[in-house]
Design a protein around this motif. Structure first.
Motif, PDB file in Angstrom:
ATOM      1  N   MET A  17       0.846  -1.189   0.000  1.00  0.00           N
ATOM      2  CA  MET A  17       0.000   0.000   0.000  1.00  0.00           C
ATOM      3  C   MET A  17       0.882   1.240   0.000  1.00  0.00           C
ATOM      4  O   MET A  17       1.873   1.314   0.726  1.00  0.00           O
ATOM      5  N   ASP A  18       0.508   2.193  -0.817  1.00  0.00           N
ATOM      6  CA  ASP A  18       1.176   3.487  -0.846  1.00  0.00           C
ATOM      7  C   ASP A  18       0.499   4.342   0.226  1.00  0.00           C
ATOM      8  O   ASP A  18      -0.658   4.725   0.075  1.00  0.00           O
ATOM      9  N   PRO A  19       1.184   4.646   1.352  1.00  0.00           N
ATOM     10  CA  PRO A  19       0.529   5.299   2.478  1.00  0.00           C
ATOM     11  C   PRO A  19       0.177   6.764   2.221  1.00  0.00           C
ATOM     12  O   PRO A  19       1.024   7.632   2.271  1.00  0.00           O
ATOM     13  N   ARG A  20      -1.101   6.991   1.969  1.00  0.00           N
ATOM     14  CA  ARG A  20      -1.602   8.360   1.830  1.00  0.00           C
ATOM     15  C   ARG A  20      -3.112   8.353   1.981  1.00  0.00           C
ATOM     16  O   ARG A  20      -3.765   7.350   1.728  1.00  0.00           O
TER      17      ARG A  20
END
Length: 133
Positions: free
Chosen positions: A1-4
């Motif tokens: 997951m790309d944390p944003r």
């Protein structure tokens, strides 16, 4: 997951009232809304805020709407000075929000207070570092 986090959607009981609170009262920029639309979008710095009828949001998530009380979530808005905290809380109250916890020096070294929007979503307004100004 790309944390944003790109979008926060608040389930609201009265879309028009919530639009008035956020757009007219707090001055959030709102994306133009189609006449027959039941969602409102506010492009913010780094993320978007959306307002959507609570019943429809619950239906979309396949959960019931009978929950009440504290949901375990708050939204924070950080500012640079104590005066800005006080000003934002006053602006929220003038727009129809309810002050839940008046601004005060916080145990963690900053200055903060909380308001609730017309649907009782909690917002913290905080100055993370106290300054001498």
């Amino acid at each position: 997951m790309d944390p944003r986090i790109t979008l926060i959607t608040l389930g609201v009981s009265d879309l028009a009232e919530s639009i008035r609170f956020y757009r007219d009262g707090l001055g959030l920029p709102m994306q133009e809304q189609e006449d027959d639309s039941n969602v409102a979008f506010f492009p913010l710095d780094g993320t978007w805020l959306s307002l959507y009828p609570r019943e429809l949001l619950a239906e979309d998530a396949t959960v019931t709407t009978d929950g009440s009380g504290f949901s375990g979530v708050t939204i924070a808005h950080n500012v640079s000075t104590k005066e800005e905290v006080d000003a934002v809380l006053a602006e929220a109250e003038a727009a129809g929000g309810r002050i839940v916890n008046p601004a005060q020096e916080a145990f963690w070294g900053g200055y903060s207070g909380y308001f609730a929007d017309p649907d009782e979503h909690l917002w913290e307004v905080a100055c993370p570092q106290l300054t001498d100004n």
